[in-house]
Scaffold this active site. Structure first.
Site, PDB file in Angstrom:
ATOM      1  N   HIS A   1      79.979  50.393 -13.306  1.00  0.00           N
ATOM      2  CA  HIS A   1      81.169  51.097 -12.807  1.00  0.00           C
ATOM      3  C   HIS A   1      80.754  52.304 -11.953  1.00  0.00           C
ATOM      4  CE1 HIS A   1      82.866  49.444 -16.706  1.00  0.00           C
ATOM      5  NE2 HIS A   1      83.746  49.004 -15.831  1.00  0.00           N
TER       6      HIS A   1
ATOM      7  N   VAL B   1      75.096  45.185 -11.036  1.00  0.00           N
ATOM      8  CA  VAL B   1      74.065  46.135 -11.480  1.00  0.00           C
ATOM      9  C   VAL B   1      73.453  45.570 -12.761  1.00  0.00           C
ATOM     10  CG1 VAL B   1      73.630  48.510 -12.232  1.00  0.00           C
ATOM     11  CG2 VAL B   1      75.314  48.057 -10.439  1.00  0.00           C
TER      12      VAL B   1
ATOM     13  N   ARG C   1      80.390  44.560 -22.832  1.00  0.00           N
ATOM     14  CA  ARG C   1      80.117  43.665 -23.965  1.00  0.00           C
ATOM     15  C   ARG C   1      78.677  43.770 -24.468  1.00  0.00           C
ATOM     16  NH1 ARG C   1      83.612  38.488 -23.925  1.00  0.00           N
ATOM     17  NH2 ARG C   1      85.475  39.322 -22.972  1.00  0.00           N
TER      18      ARG C   1
ATOM     19  N   GLY D   1      87.874  51.505 -18.449  1.00  0.00           N
ATOM     20  CA  GLY D   1      87.114  52.504 -19.203  1.00  0.00           C
ATOM     21  C   GLY D   1      85.845  51.891 -19.771  1.00  0.00           C
TER      22      GLY D   1
ATOM     23  N   GLY E   1      83.093  44.591  -8.799  1.00  0.00           N
ATOM     24  CA  GLY E   1      81.705  44.166  -8.991  1.00  0.00           C
ATOM     25  C   GLY E   1      81.578  42.650  -8.896  1.00  0.00           C
TER      26      GLY E   1
ATOM     27  N   SER F   1      77.423  45.234 -18.676  1.00  0.00           N
ATOM     28  CA  SER F   1      78.753  44.851 -19.149  1.00  0.00           C
ATOM     29  C   SER F   1      79.061  45.669 -20.388  1.00  0.00           C
ATOM     30  CB  SER F   1      78.746  43.361 -19.502  1.00  0.00           C
ATOM     31  OG  SER F   1      79.863  43.042 -20.292  1.00  0.00           O
TER      32      SER F   1
ATOM     33  N   LEU G   1      82.918  53.061 -19.473  1.00  0.00           N
ATOM     34  CA  LEU G   1      82.178  52.997 -18.208  1.00  0.00           C
ATOM     35  C   LEU G   1      80.673  52.862 -18.428  1.00  0.00           C
ATOM     36  CD1 LEU G   1      84.128  55.777 -16.279  1.00  0.00           C
ATOM     37  CD2 LEU G   1      84.550  53.314 -16.300  1.00  0.00           C
TER      38      LEU G   1
HETATM   39  O1  PAF Z   1      87.363  44.343 -14.253  1.00  0.00           O
HETATM   40  C1  PAF Z   1      88.121  45.034 -14.969  1.00  0.00           C
HETATM   41  O2  PAF Z   1      87.703  46.015 -15.597  1.00  0.00           O
HETATM   42  C2  PAF Z   1      89.578  44.649 -15.083  1.00  0.00           C
HETATM   43  O3  PAF Z   1      89.751  43.275 -15.083  1.00  0.00           O
HETATM   44  C3  PAF Z   1      90.476  45.319 -14.032  1.00  0.00           C
HETATM   45  C4  PAF Z   1      90.124  44.863 -12.632  1.00  0.00           C
HETATM   46  C5  PAF Z   1      90.330  46.836 -14.126  1.00  0.00           C
HETATM   47  C6  PAF Z   1      91.937  44.963 -14.289  1.00  0.00           C
HETATM   48  O4  PAF Z   1      92.353  45.368 -15.542  1.00  0.00           O
END
Ligand code: PAF
Length: 284
Positions: free
Chosen positions: A37, A176, A187, A31, A147, A185, A33
Site C-alpha cells: 500500500h 511489492v 493475509r 487499512g 496493485g 498481503s 497497511l
Molecule cells: O484492494 C482492496 O483493498 C479493496 O478491494 C478495495 C479496492 C479498497 C475496495 O474495497
C-alpha cells in the site's frame, strides 16, 4: 493530514481542489497497511497535487462473515504511517456512510467476475465494484492507484471505469514482494513462520512457468501444468486454481499470442488463501 468520515465533506474538499486545477490522486484501501500500500501512496504523492487515501473495510466484498470480523483494523497505526508519507486526507467512513439504510444499488461487471477469484468468492467483485464506484463518484479523482497483485480486481476496475465513463486514469503498480518473493498481503500476517516460508512456492511456480514461456513454450495447458507440478512439490500447499487468461478480458487462452496474458493462481497454506500472478508479453 486530516481524517474525514463524512462523504459530503470529502466530496467538497476534492471538488475544491479540482476547481483549483489541482490533480487529485486517490488510493483506496481497507487499512491494515503494508509495504505494498505504501508504495501506491508514494507513487500517488509523486504524481498528484493532493493525495487522498480511503480506509474502509467493505462488508459487501466479504462472502464469509467470519473473514470480515477477523479483518485487522487499526486506524491509529495506519494513520501514523500515512502521515509520515505526507498524505493530505484519509477518508475513513462508517459503514452507514457508504451503505445508508435502504441501500439497494450494486455494480456488476459481467463476464469478468465469476471466474478465478470470483468462482471461490461469490459476490466478492460485486462488492468491490460497488464500493469503488461509490468512492470514485464521491472523490472524483484524476488518478487512482491499484496493485497488480490483485490482477482480477484491476481488470474489473479498469472495465467499470471505462463502462461507467469515469474521466480518470487507473494506474497499476507492480506487486511489492518480501525478500523471499512472497507478494505483500495483509493475509501474510495470518501465516505461521513456517507457512510464510512455504508460501514462496506460489511465486516460484509462476516464475517457472514464465521462464518456460520465455524459452518458447506457448501452450497454456503446458504452462499451467508447470505451475501445478511446482506447487505439488510443497505438500502443505493446496492449489485452488491456475488460470491463463487475457490480461484485460480474463478470457482463457489456449495458445499465448502477442497480447498481454496473465498466469494467475491461488493456493491455500495454513488454511489461508493466497493469490499471485505474472504477466506475459508486458507491453510497457
Ligand atoms: O484492494 C482492496 O483493498 C479493496 O478491494 C478495495 C479496492 C479498497 C475496495 O474495497
Amino acid at each position: 493530514m486530516e481524517i474525514i468520515n463524512r462523504r459530503q465533506r470529502i466530496f467538497s474538499i476534492s471538488r475544491k481542489f479540482r476547481r483549483e486545477d489541482k490533480k487529485v490522486g486517490f488510493v483506496p484501501t481497507m487499512g491494515a497497511l503494508h509495504a505494498g500500500h505504501l508504495k501506491l501512496v508514494e507513487e500517488c504523492r509523486q504524481r498528484s497535487d493532493v493525495t487522498i487515501v480511503s480506509i474502509f473495510v467493505n462488508p459487501a466484498q466479504f462472502n464469509d462473515k467470519a473473514d470480515l470480523e477477523k479483518y485487522p483494523r487499526d486506524l491509529t497505526q495506519d494513520a501514523a504511517m500515512l502521515a509520515e508519507l505526507g498524505v493530505d486526507y484519509i477518508y475513513a467512513p462508517d459503514v452507514e456512510e457508504i451503505y445508508p439504510p435502504g441501500f439497494s444499488t450494486y455494480v456488476d461487471v459481467e463476464g469478468l467476475t465469476d471466474v478465478m477469484e470470483g468462482a471461490s468468492r461469490p459476490g466478492h467483485f460485486r462488492g468491490v465494484a460497488t464500493v469503488v464506484t461509490i468512492l470514485f463518484n464521491t472523490i472524483r479523482p484524476d488518478i487512482a492507484f491499484f496493485g497488480q497483485k490483485d490482477a482480477q480486481q484491476v481488470a474489473v476496475i479498469e472495465r467499470l471505469t471505462r463502462d461507467l465513463g469515469f474521466e480518470m486514469e487507473i494506474s497499476v503498480m507492480p506487486t511489492v514482494r518480501e525478500a523471499s518473493g512472497l507478494a505483500m498481503s495483509s493475509r501474510n500476517e495470518r501465516l505461521s513462520e513456517d507457512g510464510r516460508q512455504k508460501a514462496v512456492v506460489l511465486i516460484n511456480a509462476l516464475r517457472e512457468a514464465k521462464k518456460a514461456f520465455k524459452n518458447g513454450e506457448r501452450n497454456a495447458a503446458d504452462l499451467a501444468q508447470i505451475v501445478k507440478a511446482a506447487v505439488q512439490e510443497e505438500p502443505s500447499a493446496e492449489l485452488d486454481y491456475v488460470a491463463i487468461v487475457d490480461r484485460e478480458t480474463l478470457q482463457p487462452i489456449e495458445k499465448i499470442g502477442d497480447s498481454e496474458a496473465l498466469i494467475a493462481a491461488a493456493i491455500k497454506i495454513d488454511d489461508i488463501r493466497l493469490i499471485d500472478n505474472v504477466i506475459l508479453n508486458r507491453k510497457q
